[in-house]
Design a protein around this motif. Structure first.
Motif, PDB file in Angstrom:
ATOM      1  N   THR A 140      -5.406  -6.455   2.796  1.00 51.88           N
ATOM      2  CA  THR A 140      -4.019  -6.748   3.159  1.00 51.88           C
ATOM      3  C   THR A 140      -3.203  -5.462   3.233  1.00 51.88           C
ATOM      4  N   THR A 141      -3.406  -4.606   2.252  1.00 53.13           N
ATOM      5  CA  THR A 141      -2.688  -3.333   2.233  1.00 53.13           C
ATOM      6  C   THR A 141      -3.090  -2.442   3.401  1.00 53.13           C
ATOM      7  N   LEU A 142      -4.380  -2.435   3.744  1.00 53.85           N
ATOM      8  CA  LEU A 142      -4.852  -1.632   4.868  1.00 53.85           C
ATOM      9  C   LEU A 142      -4.261  -2.124   6.185  1.00 53.85           C
ATOM     10  N   ILE A 143      -4.173  -3.433   6.337  1.00 49.85           N
ATOM     11  CA  ILE A 143      -3.583  -4.004   7.561  1.00 49.85           C
ATOM     12  C   ILE A 143      -2.133  -3.564   7.710  1.00 49.85           C
ATOM     13  N   GLY A 197       2.191   3.350   9.436  1.00 49.65           N
ATOM     14  CA  GLY A 197       1.904   4.775   9.312  1.00 49.65           C
ATOM     15  C   GLY A 197       2.094   5.309   7.912  1.00 49.65           C
ATOM     16  N   SER A 198       1.863   4.467   6.923  1.00 45.38           N
ATOM     17  CA  SER A 198       2.100   4.862   5.527  1.00 45.38           C
ATOM     18  C   SER A 198       0.827   5.410   4.894  1.00 45.38           C
ATOM     19  N   VAL A 218      -7.947   2.538  -3.112  1.00 39.37           N
ATOM     20  CA  VAL A 218      -8.137   2.267  -4.539  1.00 39.37           C
ATOM     21  C   VAL A 218      -8.498   0.804  -4.767  1.00 39.37           C
ATOM     22  N   LEU A 219      -7.780  -0.089  -4.111  1.00 36.02           N
ATOM     23  CA  LEU A 219      -8.049  -1.521  -4.280  1.00 36.02           C
ATOM     24  C   LEU A 219      -9.443  -1.890  -3.785  1.00 36.02           C
ATOM     25  N   ALA A 220      -9.856  -1.290  -2.656  1.00 37.76           N
ATOM     26  CA  ALA A 220     -11.202  -1.552  -2.146  1.00 37.76           C
ATOM     27  C   ALA A 220     -12.249  -1.063  -3.138  1.00 37.76           C
ATOM     28  N   GLY A 236      -9.941  -6.524   8.591  1.00 37.47           N
ATOM     29  CA  GLY A 236      -9.409  -6.892   7.287  1.00 37.47           C
ATOM     30  C   GLY A 236      -9.381  -8.386   7.059  1.00 37.47           C
ATOM     31  N   VAL A 237      -8.980  -9.137   8.070  1.00 39.96           N
ATOM     32  CA  VAL A 237      -8.929 -10.603   7.951  1.00 39.96           C
ATOM     33  C   VAL A 237     -10.338 -11.164   7.770  1.00 39.96           C
TER      34      VAL A 237
END
Length: 413
Positions: free
Chosen positions: A306-309, A315-316, A325-327, A390-391
């Motif tokens: 979700t964060t990667l999406i 552009g963050s 980190v979460l992955a 990601g989904v």
């Protein structure tokens, strides 16, 4: 030191179990070092892909295809290495693996074409496959009696610890030494050389007579009573390691685009953080039950995707780092649950094969989905390709966690 196994062998008798096997925490940790060194080679090329892309001019799709060659070498080795290590012993599998790792590192250091990179990546996959089957099993074999779950933890942590070490070395040395694609692989060759005496001296026993022998390589699996547990673990572990595989294959290019920089230390540091998180969570969560580990792994992996999406269209860079980190946390949790289950329940005579089955299943998905995401990104843009990937991973890992949790309850009852 002479063991009962040595005496039986000298007398021409089949080897029999040693009532006092020379296992100890010391040898368990020593056995982890070759695994760390071999797994470092698995991710060392990742920060350097941007260099090779600029030098050789290949696309994101080609980049993920080169990663797929690694997976092909890995899977091809796992098909035979696990059962072979259970039949003839760990050492005859590990020593050729180290030798091929040295060849792969030399090829990376001198690569001047995509085929050369593909060959180097394939051979590195062979090395990693040998250690993901026979190497992890050796660590568990050498764990003290009554500490097999600890052996599984050390084996799993050495796997992701090596995966963290490689890209960090690659990123730093490529920025500080002349020849950005040379210095790190010269060091890698030296590290692989240090692993040879450890493998040669490990007090490993030859397989029992009913296990030793010849036979055709077979698709790796687990003993029949444990196959359901293996499949349930794969349902969570495979999507979790696929999420980290995407970061490995496209993450450095994504960071370079967002930061408008080709600094390899940043890319290597990101991958280091990912696998450092995967290592740390295993020690922090070692007291959790297997169903809890699977639920935790799935939750963290979904959060990472979700964060990667969100990171790509905004552009963050911060979100990219959080996603990494979460992955890593998700993979570490799922991997600890899966490998810990195998090492604590499956006898040593089939453990290398079971480890091979788990990692083969995980990397099969980890090779296929990132390649598809790479081609999709070339066709419709990085944001759309990342979203689709990601989904897909989020759906798969959620379904796997539900199945694993339900299956664990059914087994317990």
């Amino acid at each position: 030191m002479t063991t009962d196994t040595d005496t039986s062998r000298a007398c021409g008798q089949p080897p029999r179990p040693d009532p006092h096997p020379p296992t100890s925490r010391r040898w368990m940790w020593f056995a982890a070092w070759p695994v760390v060194v071999a797994l470092a080679l698995s991710n060392e090329p990742a920060p350097l892909y941007v260099v090779w892309q600029d030098r050789l001019g290949f696309s994101a799709a080609t980049l993920t295809l080169i990663y797929a060659f690694y997976v092909v070498g890995l899977l091809g080795t796992l098909i035979g290495a696990g059962s072979l290590a259970d039949r003839i012993g760990r050492r005859p599998v590990l020593l050729p693996g180290l030798a091929l790792g040295i060849v792969a590192a030399a090829l990376f250091a001198t690569a001047d074409s995509v085929p050369a990179l593909a060959l180097a990546r394939t051979l590195s996959g062979v090395t990693v496959g040998a250690f993901l089957s026979a190497g992890l099993a050796a660590v568990s074999d050498l764990a003290p009696a009554g500490s097999k779950r600890l052996g599984g933890l050390v084996a799993s942590a050495s796997m992701v610890g090596g995966a963290a070490l490689g890209p960090m070395l690659s990123g730093i040395l490529s920025e500080t030494l002349p020849g950005p694609t040379v210095g790190v692989f010269v060091l890698q060759i030296a590290l692989l050389v240090t692993a040879f005496p450890v493998v040669l001296r490990m007090p490993l026993h030859r397989p029992a007579a009913h296990v030793a022998g010849t036979g055709r390589p077979r698709i790796p699996s687990a003993p029949r009573p444990h196959r359901r547990g293996l499949l349930l673990g794969l349902g969570v572990f495979a999507p979790a390691i696929t999420a980290t595989g995407f970061v490995l294959s496209l993450g450095p290019s994504l960071l370079a685009d967002l930061l408008h920089t080709s600094n390899r230390t940043v890319a290597g540091g990101t991958i280091f953080i990912l696998f450092a998180a995967a290592t740390g969570v295993q020690f922090a969560a070692r007291g959790l039950t297997v169903p809890t580990l699977f639920r935790l792994g799935a939750t963290l992996t979904v959060s990472g995707m979700t964060t990667l999406i969100l990171a790509v269209p905004t552009g963050s860079v911060t979100l990219v780092l959080v996603a990494a980190v979460l992955a890593g946390l998700g993979q570490g949790s799922a991997q600890l649950g899966a490998l810990g289950t195998l090492s604590s329940r499956i006898p040593s005579a089939r453990l290398a094969e079971a480890n091979a089955a788990l990692t083969a299943g995980g990397y099969l998905m980890a090779g296929a989905l990132p390649v598809g995401a790479g081609y999709l990104s070339d066709a419709v843009g990085l944001a759309a390709g990342t979203t689709a990937f990601g989904v897909t991973v989020a759906i798969l890992v959620t379904a796997g966690a539900v199945a694993a949790t339900t299956g664990s309850r059914a087994t317990a009852s």
